[in-house]
Scaffold this motif. Structure first.
Motif, short mmCIF file in Angstrom:
data_model
loop_
_atom_site.label_atom_id
_atom_site.label_comp_id
_atom_site.label_asym_id
_atom_site.label_seq_id
_atom_site.Cartn_x
_atom_site.Cartn_y
_atom_site.Cartn_z
N PRO A 73 -5.46 30.29 21.30
CA PRO A 73 -6.92 30.27 21.16
C PRO A 73 -7.34 30.62 19.73
N VAL A 74 -8.46 30.05 19.33
CA VAL A 74 -9.07 30.39 18.05
C VAL A 74 -10.54 30.74 18.31
N LYS A 75 -11.20 31.24 17.31
CA LYS A 75 -12.59 31.65 17.50
C LYS A 75 -13.46 30.47 17.92
N PRO A 76 -14.47 30.71 18.73
CA PRO A 76 -15.32 29.60 19.17
C PRO A 76 -16.16 29.07 18.02
N ALA A 77 -16.60 27.84 18.14
CA ALA A 77 -17.49 27.27 17.14
C ALA A 77 -18.85 27.95 17.22
N SER A 78 -19.46 28.18 16.07
CA SER A 78 -20.79 28.79 16.05
C SER A 78 -21.83 27.74 16.46
N TRP A 79 -22.99 28.21 16.85
CA TRP A 79 -24.06 27.30 17.25
C TRP A 79 -25.38 27.74 16.64
N GLU A 80 -26.29 26.80 16.55
CA GLU A 80 -27.64 27.06 16.05
C GLU A 80 -28.56 27.35 17.23
N GLY A 81 -29.63 28.06 16.97
CA GLY A 81 -30.60 28.35 18.01
C GLY A 81 -30.08 29.33 19.03
N VAL A 82 -30.62 29.25 20.24
CA VAL A 82 -30.27 30.19 21.31
C VAL A 82 -29.54 29.43 22.41
N ARG A 83 -28.34 29.91 22.74
CA ARG A 83 -27.54 29.26 23.77
C ARG A 83 -27.89 29.82 25.14
N SER A 84 -28.33 28.98 26.03
CA SER A 84 -28.61 29.41 27.40
C SER A 84 -27.31 29.77 28.08
N SER A 85 -27.24 30.98 28.61
CA SER A 85 -26.00 31.49 29.23
C SER A 85 -26.35 32.14 30.56
N MET A 86 -26.78 31.31 31.50
CA MET A 86 -27.34 31.81 32.76
C MET A 86 -26.53 31.38 33.99
N THR A 87 -25.55 30.51 33.80
CA THR A 87 -24.72 30.08 34.93
C THR A 87 -23.25 30.14 34.54
N TYR A 88 -22.39 30.30 35.53
CA TYR A 88 -20.96 30.41 35.27
C TYR A 88 -20.45 29.16 34.55
N GLY A 89 -19.52 29.39 33.64
CA GLY A 89 -18.93 28.29 32.90
C GLY A 89 -17.81 27.62 33.66
N PRO A 90 -17.15 26.64 33.03
CA PRO A 90 -16.06 25.93 33.69
C PRO A 90 -14.87 26.84 33.99
N VAL A 91 -14.14 26.47 35.02
CA VAL A 91 -12.93 27.21 35.40
C VAL A 91 -11.72 26.34 35.12
N CYS A 92 -10.58 26.97 34.99
CA CYS A 92 -9.35 26.23 34.70
C CYS A 92 -9.01 25.31 35.88
N PRO A 93 -8.61 24.08 35.59
CA PRO A 93 -8.21 23.19 36.69
C PRO A 93 -7.10 23.79 37.54
N LEU A 94 -7.14 23.48 38.83
CA LEU A 94 -6.14 23.97 39.77
C LEU A 94 -5.01 22.98 39.94
N ILE A 95 -3.81 23.50 40.13
CA ILE A 95 -2.66 22.65 40.43
C ILE A 95 -2.94 21.82 41.68
N ASP A 96 -3.51 22.45 42.69
CA ASP A 96 -3.86 21.78 43.94
C ASP A 96 -5.36 21.90 44.16
N PRO A 97 -6.13 20.86 43.85
CA PRO A 97 -7.59 20.91 44.06
C PRO A 97 -7.92 21.20 45.51
N THR A 98 -8.98 21.97 45.73
CA THR A 98 -9.38 22.34 47.08
C THR A 98 -10.10 21.17 47.75
N THR A 99 -9.48 20.63 48.77
CA THR A 99 -10.09 19.54 49.52
C THR A 99 -10.29 19.89 50.99
N ALA A 100 -9.72 21.02 51.43
CA ALA A 100 -9.88 21.48 52.81
C ALA A 100 -9.61 22.97 52.85
#
Length: 546
Positions: A73-100
């Motif tokens: 990992p390296v430092k995240p890219a900077s951004w301009e303005g205000v970043r909305s951070s109100m919902t959970y971000g992405p999760v790592c893909p699963l080896i076995d996706p949940t289908t049942a």
């Protein structure tokens, strides 16, 4: 010399004031307060905006790092303005996706699978105040799911609001790379990939570095950070205690049902797995860079086949296989993880870190794996035990009765965990050789849901540690007993995060653990401290490798 310094200091403080005015939640008739100028905090990479829920400043999905596939990992890219951070971000893909799912167990656990993306290095924060000078203890939660699955939002018990509110602590939870993305050892294929075997753990170090640099603006104290986690998360806590690059980024540790952090893969094994993955993908060593563009589902499938193939090879060679089978996890690579956890050098790395460690009474109990046992009679249970213990059956039954004299159900004879409990004791024994204190617990409270069949199952104590009984009524029943115990358990976690000592007036005196005294706090409707209470039971049950 003083005037220029003073002038610079004034300019700095003024600029800080311009973007970070200290805030406490204003009284509101509504549970949620949100808006363009609500809960805005400046980070090293740009401003983020969260919301206030029930008086707690809440932020979700903040990027703490970025990484190309198999790269550190390296430092995240900077951004301009205000970043909305109100919902959970992405999760790592699963080896076995949940289908049942299994309807009954899903009722208890109430998973939130989230949405997946390989760009998943995100964290969440809960705090009572922002941009102030109050130095609140910081508690960084590492989720379970082994090293292959899970996320910071997977269980409702992970929500940090109630813990933050109860203890005036800053709670942080983290997503990071898992499974083949986080732990495929490609170091044999060039300098470029020298760190690939442990990039999933390096993500967590990057998260702790982000906490160190930014958490003060969210009301936290970067010099008082506790890492805590359950199951795979507990294993990650143990792993970080053995990582030199994590030294100084945390100051206390809590391992919940995380006995799997006592062994790292040897490079001889991780190298065989990666060679098998390349074989499954039809790639030659000279084509290694192509692996970065292989679709994830194809990569995951190759990883599963490679693990099975190498496990079968190891079995044929008479090698010991972990209790849950060969899987993804950290490798002793000589750099990020230079030592095995049992080595004196590894123990010395975290000798100054207070540790609280424990497990639940029933974990992955026999009647969970085989529900037909739930209706078995006492004679039928004894007959099953006879097949396992033979002439030692009576000694086993006597040891169970001595350890847990109040047990009455037939399945109680067969449902007691020995694997996670044994791992917790081993971790405590190793850690107690250092100068920092160790506190041991065992969570034995029996859930009443589903006719009491889930007992103190794996994950049961999390809702109590987070004071989240109301969020987890399906697992705990939500009754007065659960609420009362949660007050005691969560306060112990809070006190430990604040001072390194979990004692409080709601519990009997909790002594420091030593191998000699075996002091263990039993969390139940009646909390008591016991000493080697299950020694005979553990001596007669087989030792299994996690």
């Amino acid at each position: 010399m003083k005037r220029p310094f003073t002038l610079l200091l004034c300019i700095f403080l003024q600029s800080m004031y311009m973007y970070s005015v200290a805030q406490k939640p204003a009284p509101s008739p509504d549970p949620i307060t949100s808006g363009a100028k609500i809960a805005v905090v400046q980070t090293e990479y740009g401003k983020v905006r969260g919301y206030i829920h029930n008086g707690i400043f809440t932020y979700k999905g903040i990027p703490y790092a970025q990484a190309a596939r198999f790269m550190p990992p390296v430092k995240p890219a900077s951004w301009e303005g205000v970043r909305s951070s109100m919902t959970y971000g992405p999760v790592c893909p699963l080896i076995d996706p949940t289908t049942a799912v299994n309807d009954e167990s899903e009722f208890l656990f109430h998973h939130d699978w989230g949405y997946t993306n390989e760009d998943c290095l995100r964290l969440n924060i809960w705090s009572q105040g922002i941009n102030d000078t109050k130095k609140r203890p910081v508690m960084v939660w590492l989720h379970g799911g082994g090293y292959s699955a899970g996320s910071s939002q997977e269980l409702p018990s992970y929500d940090g609001e109630n813990l933050s509110k109860k203890g005036d602590v800053v709670v942080v939870s983290v997503n990071h790379r898992l499974n083949i993305l986080g732990f495929l050892d490609l170091s044999a294929y060039g300098e470029k990939y020298k760190s690939s075997a442990n990039v999933g753990m390096m993500d967590l170090v990057a998260a702790l570095q982000w906490v160190k640099g930014n958490i003060a603006r969210f009301g936290g104290d970067p010099d008082n950070v506790t890492i805590f986690g359950q199951s795979g998360g507990g294993g990650k806590v143990s792993t970080l205690m053995n990582a030199p690059s994590a030294k100084g980024l945390f100051h206390k540790a809590i391992i919940q049902s995380g006995g799997g952090g006592l062994n790292f893969k040897e490079k001889s094994i991780s190298g065989r797995i990666s060679a098998a993955v390349l074989e499954e993908l039809g790639l030659k060593s000279t084509q290694i860079d192509s692996i970065q563009k292989v679709p994830y589902d194809k990569l995951a499938a190759a990883g599963k086949k490679a693990l099975r193939k190498v496990q079968e090879q190891l079995k044929a060679e008479g090698k010991e296989i972990p209790g849950f089978g060969l899987g993804w996890g950290p490798t002793q690579d000589g750099t990020f993880l230079p030592y095995q956890p049992t080595a004196p050098e590894a123990i010395a790395l975290s000798s100054d870190i207070p540790l609280m460690v424990g497990s639940t009474k029933n974990e992955f109990m026999a009647s969970l794996r085989d529900p037909s046992l739930r209706t078995a009679s006492q004679d039928e249970i004894k007959a099953r035990l006879q097949k396992q213990y033979g002439e030692k059956t009576d000694a086993y039954l006597s040891a169970v009765k001595k350890a847990y004299p109040a047990d009455t159900r037939p399945t109680d004879l067969i449902d007691i965990d020995d694997m996670f409990r044994r791992g917790a004791i081993k971790q405590a024994d190793l850690k107690s050789t250092g100068k920092a204190p160790v506190y041991m617990y065992l969570f034995t409270w029996q859930s009443p849901v589903q006719d009491g069949e889930y007992k103190a199952v794996h994950c049961m104590e999390i809702a109590f540690a987070f004071n989240n009984i109301s969020r987890c009524e399906e697992m705990t029943g939500g009754g007065k007993e659960a609420i009362t115990l949660a007050q005691k358990v969560s306060q112990a976690w809070i006190n430990f995060a604040k001072t390194g000592n979990p004692n409080h007036k709601g519990l009997p005196v909790w002594q420091k653990y030593t191998p000699a005294n075996g002091a263990t706090m039993i969390f139940d409707n009646q909390c008591v401290e016991k000493y080697h209470h299950d020694k005979e039971f553990l001596e007669i049950t087989p030792s299994r490798m996690l």
